[in-house]
Design a protein around this motif. Sequence first.
Motif, PDB file in Angstrom:
ATOM      1  N   ALA A   8      -1.531  -0.882   6.023  1.00 49.22           N
ATOM      2  CA  ALA A   8      -1.085  -1.349   7.334  1.00 49.22           C
ATOM      3  C   ALA A   8      -0.603  -2.792   7.232  1.00 49.22           C
ATOM      4  O   ALA A   8      -1.274  -3.633   6.635  1.00 49.22           O
ATOM      5  CB  ALA A   8      -2.214  -1.246   8.352  1.00 49.22           C
ATOM      6  N   HIS A   9       0.566  -3.079   7.819  1.00 50.98           N
ATOM      7  CA  HIS A   9       1.152  -4.414   7.732  1.00 50.98           C
ATOM      8  C   HIS A   9       1.122  -5.177   9.054  1.00 50.98           C
ATOM      9  O   HIS A   9       1.752  -6.236   9.170  1.00 50.98           O
ATOM     10  CB  HIS A   9       2.595  -4.314   7.227  1.00 50.98           C
ATOM     11  N   GLY A  10       0.426  -4.659  10.050  1.00 50.01           N
ATOM     12  CA  GLY A  10       0.360  -5.381  11.310  1.00 50.01           C
ATOM     13  C   GLY A  10      -0.600  -4.733  12.279  1.00 50.01           C
ATOM     14  O   GLY A  10      -1.083  -3.612  12.077  1.00 50.01           O
ATOM     15  N   GLY A  11      -0.883  -5.464  13.356  1.00 48.01           N
ATOM     16  CA  GLY A  11      -1.752  -4.917  14.376  1.00 48.01           C
ATOM     17  C   GLY A  11      -2.230  -5.992  15.330  1.00 48.01           C
ATOM     18  O   GLY A  11      -1.829  -7.154  15.253  1.00 48.01           O
ATOM     19  N   THR A  12      -3.099  -5.583  16.243  1.00 49.97           N
ATOM     20  CA  THR A  12      -3.662  -6.479  17.248  1.00 49.97           C
ATOM     21  C   THR A  12      -5.165  -6.295  17.296  1.00 49.97           C
ATOM     22  O   THR A  12      -5.653  -5.159  17.343  1.00 49.97           O
ATOM     23  CB  THR A  12      -3.078  -6.195  18.640  1.00 49.97           C
ATOM     24  N   THR A  13      -5.893  -7.384  17.248  1.00 52.77           N
ATOM     25  CA  THR A  13      -7.351  -7.347  17.359  1.00 52.77           C
ATOM     26  C   THR A  13      -7.770  -8.088  18.623  1.00 52.77           C
ATOM     27  O   THR A  13      -7.347  -9.217  18.860  1.00 52.77           O
ATOM     28  CB  THR A  13      -8.020  -7.985  16.136  1.00 52.77           C
TER      29      THR A  13
ATOM     30  N   LEU B 213     -10.809  -6.401   5.990  1.00 55.89           N
ATOM     31  CA  LEU B 213     -10.359  -5.457   4.960  1.00 55.89           C
ATOM     32  C   LEU B 213     -10.238  -4.035   5.496  1.00 55.89           C
ATOM     33  O   LEU B 213      -9.517  -3.212   4.924  1.00 55.89           O
ATOM     34  CB  LEU B 213     -11.322  -5.485   3.772  1.00 55.89           C
ATOM     35  N   PHE B 214     -10.938  -3.748   6.592  1.00 59.59           N
ATOM     36  CA  PHE B 214     -10.948  -2.392   7.153  1.00 59.59           C
ATOM     37  C   PHE B 214      -9.875  -2.204   8.228  1.00 59.59           C
ATOM     38  O   PHE B 214      -9.820  -1.163   8.863  1.00 59.59           O
ATOM     39  CB  PHE B 214     -12.341  -2.077   7.711  1.00 59.59           C
ATOM     40  N   GLN B 215      -9.043  -3.218   8.401  1.00 55.49           N
ATOM     41  CA  GLN B 215      -7.928  -3.121   9.349  1.00 55.49           C
ATOM     42  C   GLN B 215      -6.681  -2.633   8.613  1.00 55.49           C
ATOM     43  O   GLN B 215      -5.589  -3.173   8.790  1.00 55.49           O
ATOM     44  CB  GLN B 215      -7.687  -4.483  10.005  1.00 55.49           C
ATOM     45  N   GLY B 216      -6.844  -1.636   7.757  1.00 51.94           N
ATOM     46  CA  GLY B 216      -5.716  -1.028   7.066  1.00 51.94           C
ATOM     47  C   GLY B 216      -5.406  -1.592   5.704  1.00 51.94           C
ATOM     48  O   GLY B 216      -4.462  -1.134   5.056  1.00 51.94           O
ATOM     49  N   LEU B 217      -6.196  -2.594   5.220  1.00 53.37           N
ATOM     50  CA  LEU B 217      -5.901  -3.218   3.938  1.00 53.37           C
ATOM     51  C   LEU B 217      -6.592  -2.543   2.758  1.00 53.37           C
ATOM     52  O   LEU B 217      -6.065  -2.522   1.653  1.00 53.37           O
ATOM     53  CB  LEU B 217      -6.300  -4.697   3.963  1.00 53.37           C
ATOM     54  N   ASP B 218      -7.789  -2.019   2.965  1.00 56.85           N
ATOM     55  CA  ASP B 218      -8.551  -1.402   1.877  1.00 56.85           C
ATOM     56  C   ASP B 218      -8.967   0.018   2.267  1.00 56.85           C
ATOM     57  O   ASP B 218     -10.082   0.245   2.745  1.00 56.85           O
ATOM     58  CB  ASP B 218      -9.786  -2.246   1.559  1.00 56.85           C
ATOM     59  N   PRO B 219      -8.081   1.000   2.075  1.00 52.59           N
ATOM     60  CA  PRO B 219      -8.407   2.373   2.475  1.00 52.59           C
ATOM     61  C   PRO B 219      -9.556   2.976   1.683  1.00 52.59           C
ATOM     62  O   PRO B 219     -10.254   3.862   2.178  1.00 52.59           O
ATOM     63  CB  PRO B 219      -7.101   3.139   2.234  1.00 52.59           C
TER      64      PRO B 219
ATOM     65  N   GLU C 265     -12.032  -4.782  18.772  1.00 52.05           N
ATOM     66  CA  GLU C 265     -11.166  -3.607  18.688  1.00 52.05           C
ATOM     67  C   GLU C 265      -9.864  -3.984  17.983  1.00 52.05           C
ATOM     68  O   GLU C 265      -9.196  -4.939  18.384  1.00 52.05           O
ATOM     69  CB  GLU C 265     -10.854  -3.066  20.082  1.00 52.05           C
ATOM     70  N   SER C 266      -9.513  -3.244  16.959  1.00 51.56           N
ATOM     71  CA  SER C 266      -8.278  -3.496  16.214  1.00 51.56           C
ATOM     72  C   SER C 266      -7.370  -2.281  16.284  1.00 51.56           C
ATOM     73  O   SER C 266      -7.761  -1.181  15.862  1.00 51.56           O
ATOM     74  CB  SER C 266      -8.582  -3.814  14.741  1.00 51.56           C
ATOM     75  N   LEU C 267      -6.175  -2.469  16.838  1.00 51.54           N
ATOM     76  CA  LEU C 267      -5.130  -1.452  16.787  1.00 51.54           C
ATOM     77  C   LEU C 267      -4.298  -1.714  15.531  1.00 51.54           C
ATOM     78  O   LEU C 267      -3.826  -2.831  15.311  1.00 51.54           O
ATOM     79  CB  LEU C 267      -4.261  -1.511  18.037  1.00 51.54           C
ATOM     80  N   ILE C 268      -4.127  -0.687  14.714  1.00 52.24           N
ATOM     81  CA  ILE C 268      -3.562  -0.835  13.372  1.00 52.24           C
ATOM     82  C   ILE C 268      -2.242  -0.088  13.305  1.00 52.24           C
ATOM     83  O   ILE C 268      -2.154   1.075  13.724  1.00 52.24           O
ATOM     84  CB  ILE C 268      -4.556  -0.290  12.325  1.00 52.24           C
ATOM     85  N   GLU C 269      -1.202  -0.731  12.733  1.00 49.86           N
ATOM     86  CA  GLU C 269       0.117  -0.108  12.733  1.00 49.86           C
ATOM     87  C   GLU C 269       0.944  -0.581  11.542  1.00 49.86           C
ATOM     88  O   GLU C 269       0.464  -1.324  10.686  1.00 49.86           O
ATOM     89  CB  GLU C 269       0.848  -0.445  14.043  1.00 49.86           C
ATOM     90  N   ASP C 270       2.192  -0.121  11.510  1.00 50.42           N
ATOM     91  CA  ASP C 270       3.165  -0.532  10.502  1.00 50.42           C
ATOM     92  C   ASP C 270       2.678  -0.243   9.085  1.00 50.42           C
ATOM     93  O   ASP C 270       2.633  -1.131   8.227  1.00 50.42           O
ATOM     94  CB  ASP C 270       3.510  -2.011  10.666  1.00 50.42           C
ATOM     95  N   TYR C 271       2.310   1.009   8.825  1.00 51.08           N
ATOM     96  CA  TYR C 271       1.893   1.406   7.481  1.00 51.08           C
ATOM     97  C   TYR C 271       3.110   1.484   6.555  1.00 51.08           C
ATOM     98  O   TYR C 271       4.156   2.005   6.925  1.00 51.08           O
ATOM     99  CB  TYR C 271       1.198   2.769   7.510  1.00 51.08           C
ATOM    100  N   ARG C 272       2.949   0.921   5.359  1.00 51.63           N
ATOM    101  CA  ARG C 272       3.990   1.001   4.332  1.00 51.63           C
ATOM    102  C   ARG C 272       3.340   1.196   2.965  1.00 51.63           C
ATOM    103  O   ARG C 272       2.256   0.679   2.702  1.00 51.63           O
ATOM    104  CB  ARG C 272       4.818  -0.287   4.282  1.00 51.63           C
TER     105      ARG C 272
END
Length: 373
Positions: free
Chosen positions: A309-314, A200-206, A294-301
Amino acid sequence: MRKLCPNFDKEDGLETVLEVPIPEEMLASMGTNGFNRWQNLRTLMNAQFVDKTLLNNEFLVLLKLVGAPLLPIQISSEHTLTRPLKDCSIQDSTAKYIVQQYVAATGGVAALNSLESIYAMGRVRICSGSEIQEGEFEARGKPELGGFVLWQKNPDSWCLELVVSGYKVSAGCDGKIAWNSSSSQPFHANKAPARPLRRLFQGLDPRCTANLFLEAECVGEETINNEVCFMLKFQTEQQILQAQSTSNTEIVMHTIMGYFSQRTGLLVKFEDTKLVKMKAMKGKETVFWETTIESLIEDYRYIDGINIAHGGTTMAKLYRYGEGQNHKRMIEERWTIEEVDFNIVGLSMDCFLPPSDGEREQQDGAENAVGMG
């Protein structure tokens, strides 16, 4: 993503909605024809327990580690997302200012406080492997494909279903206990109070992300993907770690880092490191397990006024050392959010109950200590 299963019993019957949507590529790899594929998928989705000898145990441990780990603390989902700056150190007041900018960048206090529930569905592409040298990942075998569904409801209730190739991981929290099950373990209840799902902390629940880092301190700056970022650090208190330790394990530390862009205010990297000490038997050497995720978070919409965030790499790393058997393992997850929605009408608390046939007894061991819990 495939969401419906054909009705093979009745040609004109309604299709069945899948509990977990799956990528078309995953379905294609599960059999030689349509009927066999759906039969194999049904067996997978209904399986409560599979003999461990049939599974790649190492991959499953890593899948649980990257797929559904927990954070070490309870986080209120009902804070106002602000804290007074008076009587704070410079590091603490700087962190609170950075969080205020993050709240503004993700939609503002009013929008985030309006969140009562979250639904997200996405796909994952997972590779296991090893670290050939610092920062370089070498994959072993072909990537494994899968999908997941995630539900959250205030306060502190959530449920995750993750299916990857021939493996399934389920996890949830009913506001009192957090639990998990997988293809090799029917049920496990985590010790200590209910805790949030890291995903949830990878950009889903600010909202919850902001509440977490309100208690952090600013420890410097770092450049992540050409973005100059503030580094916020949260160190879990020792009494919390002691409460989560068991008769066989001692959690030595669990540190959380957030990297917030100075340009946009958004969270671009989320990192946590955990060290677990296995209590040694008489005459035996102590064994340690260290995990770094480690999670890189991207593609915010923006969705309904909230920046998600709609994508990333963990990247999850598992280190074991002691008793002369040191080794390192890694697993990489590329995730994409296909659907997300808020304030789901009719979402009942029954959706978050643990399995009725679960074993509610506490289990000790390395897999649970370094993985989900």
